[in-house]
Design an enzyme around this catalytic site. Structure first.
Site, mmCIF file in Angstrom:
data_model
loop_
_atom_site.group_PDB
_atom_site.id
_atom_site.type_symbol
_atom_site.label_atom_id
_atom_site.label_comp_id
_atom_site.label_asym_id
_atom_site.label_seq_id
_atom_site.Cartn_x
_atom_site.Cartn_y
_atom_site.Cartn_z
ATOM 1 N N GLY A 166 88.181 47.592 70.054
ATOM 2 C CA GLY A 166 86.992 48.250 68.905
ATOM 3 C C GLY A 166 85.521 46.651 69.365
ATOM 4 N N LYS B 106 77.027 50.774 58.916
ATOM 5 C CA LYS B 106 77.287 51.739 58.846
ATOM 6 C C LYS B 106 77.504 53.156 57.400
ATOM 7 C CE LYS B 106 74.778 51.188 60.577
ATOM 8 N NZ LYS B 106 74.768 50.499 62.152
ATOM 9 N N THR C 258 82.585 40.061 76.526
ATOM 10 C CA THR C 258 83.792 39.950 76.096
ATOM 11 C C THR C 258 82.303 39.813 74.652
ATOM 12 O OG1 THR C 258 82.571 37.836 76.800
ATOM 13 C CG2 THR C 258 84.699 38.472 76.517
ATOM 14 N N GLU D 199 69.123 46.107 58.084
ATOM 15 C CA GLU D 199 70.244 47.219 57.671
ATOM 16 C C GLU D 199 70.943 46.443 56.627
ATOM 17 O OE1 GLU D 199 72.218 48.536 60.682
ATOM 18 O OE2 GLU D 199 70.873 49.190 61.891
ATOM 19 N N VAL E 105 62.339 28.699 58.290
ATOM 20 C CA VAL E 105 63.189 28.602 57.320
ATOM 21 C C VAL E 105 62.784 26.290 58.170
ATOM 22 C CG1 VAL E 105 65.421 27.546 56.874
ATOM 23 C CG2 VAL E 105 64.583 30.333 57.073
ATOM 24 N N ASP F 5 76.891 42.468 76.039
ATOM 25 C CA ASP F 5 75.584 41.945 75.056
ATOM 26 C C ASP F 5 76.065 40.196 75.837
ATOM 27 O OD1 ASP F 5 75.666 43.582 73.749
ATOM 28 O OD2 ASP F 5 76.529 41.895 71.355
ATOM 29 N N LEU G 170 73.036 46.057 72.920
ATOM 30 C CA LEU G 170 73.002 47.362 71.378
ATOM 31 C C LEU G 170 74.805 48.446 72.235
ATOM 32 C CD1 LEU G 170 70.142 49.283 71.888
ATOM 33 C CD2 LEU G 170 70.990 48.288 70.236
ATOM 34 N N HIS H 296 75.453 51.362 72.694
ATOM 35 C CA HIS H 296 75.925 52.597 73.683
ATOM 36 C C HIS H 296 74.924 52.036 74.949
ATOM 37 C CE1 HIS H 296 72.066 52.593 70.792
ATOM 38 N NE2 HIS H 296 71.602 52.541 71.719
ATOM 39 N N HIS I 207 64.133 77.111 63.674
ATOM 40 C CA HIS I 207 63.356 77.476 62.204
ATOM 41 C C HIS I 207 64.302 77.556 60.803
ATOM 42 C CE1 HIS I 207 60.243 76.929 59.148
ATOM 43 N NE2 HIS I 207 59.998 77.955 59.524
HETATM 44 P P1 NAI Z 1 67.098 40.989 66.281
HETATM 45 O O1 NAI Z 1 67.328 40.380 67.342
HETATM 46 O O2 NAI Z 1 67.031 42.738 65.954
HETATM 47 O O3 NAI Z 1 66.230 40.370 64.937
HETATM 48 C C1 NAI Z 1 66.219 38.787 64.900
HETATM 49 C C2 NAI Z 1 65.174 39.017 63.764
HETATM 50 O O4 NAI Z 1 64.718 37.342 63.148
HETATM 51 C C3 NAI Z 1 63.660 38.487 65.038
HETATM 52 O O5 NAI Z 1 62.838 39.249 63.835
HETATM 53 C C4 NAI Z 1 62.919 37.351 64.724
HETATM 54 O O6 NAI Z 1 61.866 37.190 64.974
HETATM 55 C C5 NAI Z 1 63.417 36.235 63.587
HETATM 56 N N1 NAI Z 1 63.955 35.463 64.097
HETATM 57 C C6 NAI Z 1 64.261 34.539 64.808
HETATM 58 N N2 NAI Z 1 64.580 33.317 64.018
HETATM 59 C C7 NAI Z 1 63.834 33.460 62.879
HETATM 60 C C8 NAI Z 1 64.285 32.078 61.825
HETATM 61 N N3 NAI Z 1 64.109 30.960 62.687
HETATM 62 N N4 NAI Z 1 63.507 32.486 61.167
HETATM 63 C C9 NAI Z 1 63.546 33.315 60.581
HETATM 64 N N5 NAI Z 1 63.713 34.461 61.070
HETATM 65 C C10 NAI Z 1 63.370 34.533 62.919
HETATM 66 O O7 NAI Z 1 68.605 40.427 65.516
HETATM 67 P P2 NAI Z 1 69.807 40.478 64.570
HETATM 68 O O8 NAI Z 1 69.230 41.962 63.469
HETATM 69 O O9 NAI Z 1 70.807 39.645 64.399
HETATM 70 O O10 NAI Z 1 70.788 41.925 65.415
HETATM 71 C C11 NAI Z 1 71.552 40.960 66.620
HETATM 72 C C12 NAI Z 1 71.123 41.890 67.761
HETATM 73 O O11 NAI Z 1 72.704 43.570 67.172
HETATM 74 C C13 NAI Z 1 70.395 42.920 67.961
HETATM 75 O O12 NAI Z 1 70.339 42.408 69.581
HETATM 76 C C14 NAI Z 1 70.741 44.470 67.330
HETATM 77 O O13 NAI Z 1 70.130 44.703 69.350
HETATM 78 C C15 NAI Z 1 72.681 44.407 66.960
HETATM 79 N N6 NAI Z 1 72.109 45.164 65.852
HETATM 80 C C16 NAI Z 1 71.714 46.933 66.613
HETATM 81 C C17 NAI Z 1 71.436 48.110 65.665
HETATM 82 C C18 NAI Z 1 71.401 48.684 65.184
HETATM 83 O O14 NAI Z 1 71.509 49.252 67.093
HETATM 84 N N7 NAI Z 1 71.293 49.479 64.482
HETATM 85 C C19 NAI Z 1 72.296 46.992 64.172
HETATM 86 C C20 NAI Z 1 72.386 45.173 64.145
HETATM 87 C C21 NAI Z 1 72.622 44.876 65.111
#
Ligand code: NAI
Length: 468
Positions: free
Chosen positions: A40, A52, A145, A189, A239, A314, A321, A323, A446
């Site tokens: 998985g 979730k 991977t 999230e 940061v 990925d 994502l 899906h 409805h």
């Molecule tokens: P993300 O790419 O969604 O968001 C990362 C955020 O960090 C961006 O807003 C970026 O501007 C910010 N960032 C980057 N460098 C930074 C820094 N030095 N200081 C402060 N902010 C900074 O990445 P995230 O949330 O880590 O998720 C990773 C992957 O996992 C994503 O590509 C996402 O598609 C996937 N994912 C999808 C979910 C869903 O479909 N519901 C849930 C969780 C993850």
């Protein structure tokens, strides 16, 4: 003699396990390799599913604490048993990963636990944790991977105080103050989970907005909503460094041009993910990576630059994502079986499981503007939906973007209850090159939340909805 397969898949996450199942269904002899003890991948074990489970549990906590009374239901002494919540999350994960093992058995897929490495044309060597190696041969080798959390050099993971998403899914107590770096999917999230369970949550985001790829109007509303729920946002914040001081982390940052510091007991770094390409023997095998991001380069049938080696998920890039990886897994297996299948990347939905949920498909309004073509926007607020009002979940709206000339749907963006489910209709419409009028004229039951999608579509094509 090495074992011979039609297909050997490296990685048993959503991309790899789905490719394996579909290939086996189509009559191929399939092997999968994964170093994790369970099937998985990230999604099921330490990603989509456990997050979730915690989002649903923590939402129930908020409902019990503050929402049920509005329905006339009295609940006293709402308490949190975090260990029980975590145990439930682990049971949910176990049920699903066991389910994949069952499917593998059913489809006679051979699974090898260990680390796989390309070791010659059509060959993969698997090394188990005991150091023993086996070599498999495959007519096709599929790399699936996945990815690993990206680390920040200024804020390296220490596994306890400065962590990635995996650890933040298993904290043993609610942090007093969780600092989240990155206002993307994971940050919002998991920030939501811990805020609902009682943590003070501060989000530091590099960009001047949250949820970068999301429609800007919707993202601004999400920020407003999460702020009401107690999360604090510092945008335009970079940061600089962090140090541990008596069990606390002191994070120094440059925030909107000024130096600022933040003290927290835990820091979640969620600044994106990086493709997991190390140790696979890609360079020796002649698999070329992209200059930007280090993704595996593939053509439209997932073929890499090395003969017989393919890649999905990925590893080949955005959107990262589950899906999308699954669609690619299915398409890859069906292409191997001679079918003319393609993934429609223009109709891949995305969902952020905040409360309310955020979902979208197609172009954002900013992207539509960039095309320079005239377009129409239709919006419908959930506050005007009978079903949303009876549920007491009236926050948010549906936003439909359509071509002003042809009425063809360009994008649909939803902030609201069950947005994750509602987006499926918009994806279907986009897939069939539907118009706003098509969606508006489909009869929606409805009272349902889905009427809001039809109403927004009506607003786009007819200029106004019926109920607002
Ligand atoms: P993300 O790419 O969604 O968001 C990362 C955020 O960090 C961006 O807003 C970026 O501007 C910010 N960032 C980057 N460098 C930074 C820094 N030095 N200081 C402060 N902010 C900074 O990445 P995230 O949330 O880590 O998720 C990773 C992957 O996992 C994503 O590509 C996402 O598609 C996937 N994912 C999808 C979910 C869903 O479909 N519901 C849930 C969780 C993850």
């Amino acid at each position: 003699m090495p074992d011979r397969f039609d297909l050997v898949v490296l990685g048993a996450g959503p991309g790899g396990y789905v490719a394996a199942i579909r290939a086996a269904q189509l009559g191929m002899k399939v092997a999968t390799i994964d170093s994790r003890a369970t099937l998985g991948g990230t999604c099921l074990n330490v990603g989509c599913i456990p997050s979730k489970a915690l989002l649903d549990s923590s939402e129930l906590m908020v409902l019990a604490r503050s929402e049920l009374s509005r329905h006339g239901i009295g609940v006293q002494n709402v308490t949190l048993d975090l260990a029980a919540m975590m145990a439930r999350k682990d049971r949910v994960v176990k049920g699903l990963v066991d389910g994949i093992a069952h499917l593998f058995k059913k489809h006679r897929i051979s699974h090898f636990q260990g680390t796989g490495r390309l070791t010659g044309q059509g060959r993969v060597t698997v090394t188990g944790s005991d150091g023993k190696s086996t070599t498999l041969e495959g007519a096709a080798l599929l790399l699936a991977t996945g990815s690993d959390p990206a680390a920040l050099p200024t804020l390296p993971f220490d596994g306890t105080h400065i962590v990635g998403s995996t650890e933040a899914l298993s904290f043993d107590r609610v942090p007093a103050h969780l600092i989240v770096v990155g206002a993307g999917y994971i940050g919002l999230e998991l920030g939501s989970v811990w805020a609902r369970l009682g943590a003070k949550v501060t989000v530091l985001e590099f960009l001047p907005r949250i949820l970068g790829p999301t429609d800007a109007e919707i993202a601004a509303l999400v920020q407003k909503s999460l702020t009401k729920q107690g999360l604090t946002f510092h945008l335009d914040t970079e940061v600089l460094d962090a140090k541990l001081q008596g069990g606390q982390v002191l994070v120094r940052a440059q925030s909107q041009g000024k130096e600022a510091s933040f003290h927290g007991d835990r820091v979640l770094v969620a600044v994106g993910r990086r493709p997991r390409t190390a140790g696979l023997g890609l360079e020796e095998a002649g698999v070329v990576l992209t200059d930007r991001g280090g993704f595996v380069k593939v053509n439209e049938t997932f073929q890499t630059s090395a003969a017989g080696v393919y890649a999905i998920g990925d590893l080949i890039g955005n959107p990262m994502l589950a899906h999308k990886a699954m669609e690619e897994g299915v398409a890859f297996a069906e292409q191997r079986a001679g079918q003319a299948v393609r993934v429609n990347y223009a109709a891949i939905p995305s969902v952020a499981y905040t409360w309310p949920e955020v979902s979208s498909v197609g172009l954002t309004e900013e992207q539509v503007k960039e095309t320079g073509k005239p377009y129409r926007v239709g919006k419908f607020p959930f506050a005007a939906s009978g079903r949303a009002r009876s549920m007491g979940e009236t926050e948010g709206l549906v936003k439909v973007l359509a071509d002003a000339g042809t009425d063809r749907l360009l994008g649909v963006h939803i902030l609201g209850p069950r947005a994750s489910e509602l987006i499926a209709e918009a994806v279907t419409a986009l897939e069939f090159a539907g118009s706003a009028e098509d969606v508006a004229r489909i009869c929606h039951a409805h009272p349902t939340l889905s009427e809001a999608v039809a109403e927004a579509a009506r607003a786009a094509f007819a200029g106004m909805p019926l109920h607002a």
